[in-house]
Design a protein around this motif. Structure first.
Motif, PDB file in Angstrom:
ATOM      1  N   ALA A 148       0.989  -1.296   0.004  1.00  0.00           N
ATOM      2  CA  ALA A 148       0.103  -0.088  -0.089  1.00  0.00           C
ATOM      3  C   ALA A 148       0.841   1.180  -0.056  1.00  0.00           C
ATOM      4  CB  ALA A 148      -1.030  -0.017   1.261  1.00  0.00           C
ATOM      5  N   VAL A 151      -0.222   5.113  -0.177  1.00  0.00           N
ATOM      6  CA  VAL A 151      -1.550   5.386  -0.225  1.00  0.00           C
ATOM      7  C   VAL A 151      -2.239   5.213   1.012  1.00  0.00           C
ATOM      8  CG1 VAL A 151      -1.375   4.392  -2.820  1.00  0.00           C
ATOM      9  CG2 VAL A 151      -1.828   2.878  -0.530  1.00  0.00           C
ATOM     10  N   LEU A 154      -3.579   8.467   1.757  1.00  0.00           N
ATOM     11  CA  LEU A 154      -4.650   8.935   0.880  1.00  0.00           C
ATOM     12  C   LEU A 154      -6.014   8.653   1.343  1.00  0.00           C
ATOM     13  CD1 LEU A 154      -3.360   7.621  -2.709  1.00  0.00           C
ATOM     14  CD2 LEU A 154      -2.805   9.748  -1.362  1.00  0.00           C
ATOM     15  N   GLU A 158      -9.292   9.688  -2.976  1.00  0.00           N
ATOM     16  CA  GLU A 158      -7.943   9.954  -3.658  1.00  0.00           C
ATOM     17  C   GLU A 158      -7.435   8.417  -4.129  1.00  0.00           C
ATOM     18  OE1 GLU A 158      -6.381  13.821  -1.317  1.00  0.00           O
ATOM     19  OE2 GLU A 158      -5.968  11.747  -0.489  1.00  0.00           O
ATOM     20  N   VAL A 159      -7.926   7.783  -3.294  1.00  0.00           N
ATOM     21  CA  VAL A 159      -7.440   6.297  -3.838  1.00  0.00           C
ATOM     22  C   VAL A 159      -8.282   5.846  -4.979  1.00  0.00           C
ATOM     23  CG1 VAL A 159      -7.505   3.666  -3.229  1.00  0.00           C
ATOM     24  CG2 VAL A 159      -6.715   5.335  -1.708  1.00  0.00           C
ATOM     25  N   LEU A 162      -6.898   7.732  -8.062  1.00  0.00           N
ATOM     26  CA  LEU A 162      -5.716   6.984  -8.422  1.00  0.00           C
ATOM     27  C   LEU A 162      -6.078   5.531  -9.140  1.00  0.00           C
ATOM     28  CD1 LEU A 162      -2.636   6.995  -8.185  1.00  0.00           C
ATOM     29  CD2 LEU A 162      -2.752   5.803  -6.095  1.00  0.00           C
ATOM     30  N   LEU A 192      -2.678  14.330  -5.087  1.00  0.00           N
ATOM     31  CA  LEU A 192      -2.054  12.967  -5.287  1.00  0.00           C
ATOM     32  C   LEU A 192      -0.572  13.128  -5.753  1.00  0.00           C
ATOM     33  CD1 LEU A 192      -4.806  10.841  -7.202  1.00  0.00           C
ATOM     34  CD2 LEU A 192      -3.815  10.326  -5.006  1.00  0.00           C
ATOM     35  N   LEU A 196       2.306  11.954  -3.126  1.00  0.00           N
ATOM     36  CA  LEU A 196       2.790  10.635  -3.693  1.00  0.00           C
ATOM     37  C   LEU A 196       4.310  11.380  -4.105  1.00  0.00           C
ATOM     38  CD1 LEU A 196       0.097   8.667  -5.369  1.00  0.00           C
ATOM     39  CD2 LEU A 196       1.309   8.332  -3.201  1.00  0.00           C
ATOM     40  N   ALA A 208      -0.223   3.534  -8.944  1.00  0.00           N
ATOM     41  CA  ALA A 208      -1.511   2.839  -8.867  1.00  0.00           C
ATOM     42  C   ALA A 208      -1.043   1.260  -9.086  1.00  0.00           C
ATOM     43  CB  ALA A 208      -2.411   3.463 -10.000  1.00  0.00           C
ATOM     44  N   ALA A 211       0.689  -0.118  -6.052  1.00  0.00           N
ATOM     45  CA  ALA A 211      -0.143  -0.095  -4.946  1.00  0.00           C
ATOM     46  C   ALA A 211      -1.387  -1.372  -5.123  1.00  0.00           C
ATOM     47  CB  ALA A 211      -1.121   1.083  -4.455  1.00  0.00           C
ATOM     48  N   LEU A 213      -3.621  -1.238  -7.315  1.00  0.00           N
ATOM     49  CA  LEU A 213      -5.015  -0.910  -7.477  1.00  0.00           C
ATOM     50  C   LEU A 213      -5.735  -1.021  -9.107  1.00  0.00           C
ATOM     51  CD1 LEU A 213      -4.465   2.634  -6.087  1.00  0.00           C
ATOM     52  CD2 LEU A 213      -5.705   0.642  -4.801  1.00  0.00           C
TER      53      LEU A 213
END
Length: 217
Positions: A148, A151, A154, A158-159, A162, A192, A196, A208, A211, A213
């Motif tokens: 993670a 993140v 965040l 925001e996640v 992203l 972001l 980041l 992204a 993480a 995502l």
């Protein structure tokens, strides 16, 4: 907008420079025939965009991109990688090196000019076909660690933003998907970038991926 053009083929390099210099808002402030010279030209002129060839003798475009993007003096300089080859490993390495975009050499002049402008404005520029394959590569590749990382700091919104950036969505598409205004999307992206420590949208795509995502669509 100041541009440095880098290509080991002199005729092509000068042709690209003529195309860009013809635009009233673009100025070619330097040219280079290899990666080492590109770094020197960039440091001397501090351009907004370096149009960088990949395959060159000596220091290639990917290594030159790494050096330029890691140079604190060139924090405002973005690299648009230009190649004849639509190869995934080049795209991956260009992203990792800090490039803001990847464009094929057979792109028409108007697409080249638009790409340079968009790169200079801080947008991430990867052809949809390239980005789609890149996402598929990341999703399919075995990755024992999907941390993670940053993140954790965040917000949930925001996640969400992203994740959609990682899937290649534009700002208006993100706004539609989340039911928010485009202006709000831009605000989230600004947050972001700061949280980041990313220089542009391309690095948000990497964040992204790292993480975990990104999911197949």
């Amino acid at each position: 907008m100041k541009i440095v053009v880098v290509d080991d083929q002199k005729l092509l390099r000068q042709s690209l420079a003529v195309i860009l210099d013809h635009e009233p808002d673009l100025t070619v402030v330097g040219q280079a025939g290899d990666g080492a010279e590109a770094v020197l030209r960039a440091r001397a002129t501090q351009p907004d965009v370096v149009l960088m060839d990949v395959r060159m003798p000596g220091v290639d475009g990917l290594e030159a991109t790494r050096r330029i993007c890691a140079d604190p003096v060139l924090g405002g300089t973005r690299v648009l990688v230009l190649s004849m080859f639509e190869l995934d490993e080049y795209v991956y390495q260009a992203l990792q090196a800090g490039a803001s975009g990847f464009l094929l050499k057979d792109a028409p002049p108007e697409e080249l000019v638009d790409a340079v402008r968009r790169t200079g404005r801080g947008e991430s520029l990867f052809a949809p076909s390239i980005l789609t394959r890149l996402i598929a590569h990341y999703v399919a590749a075995p990755r024992p660690e999907r941390p993670a990382g940053a993140v954790r700091d965040l917000t949930q919104r925001e996640v969400d933003v992203l994740a959609l950036i990682g899937n290649g969505l534009a700002n208006d598409e993100i706004a539609l998907a989340l039911g928010i205004a485009v202006k709000t999307v831009k605000t989230h992206i600004t947050h972001l970038l700061a949280k980041l420590s990313a220089r542009d949208r391309a690095q948000l795509v990497i964040a992204a991926f790292n993480a975990g995502l990104v999911r197949p669509r």
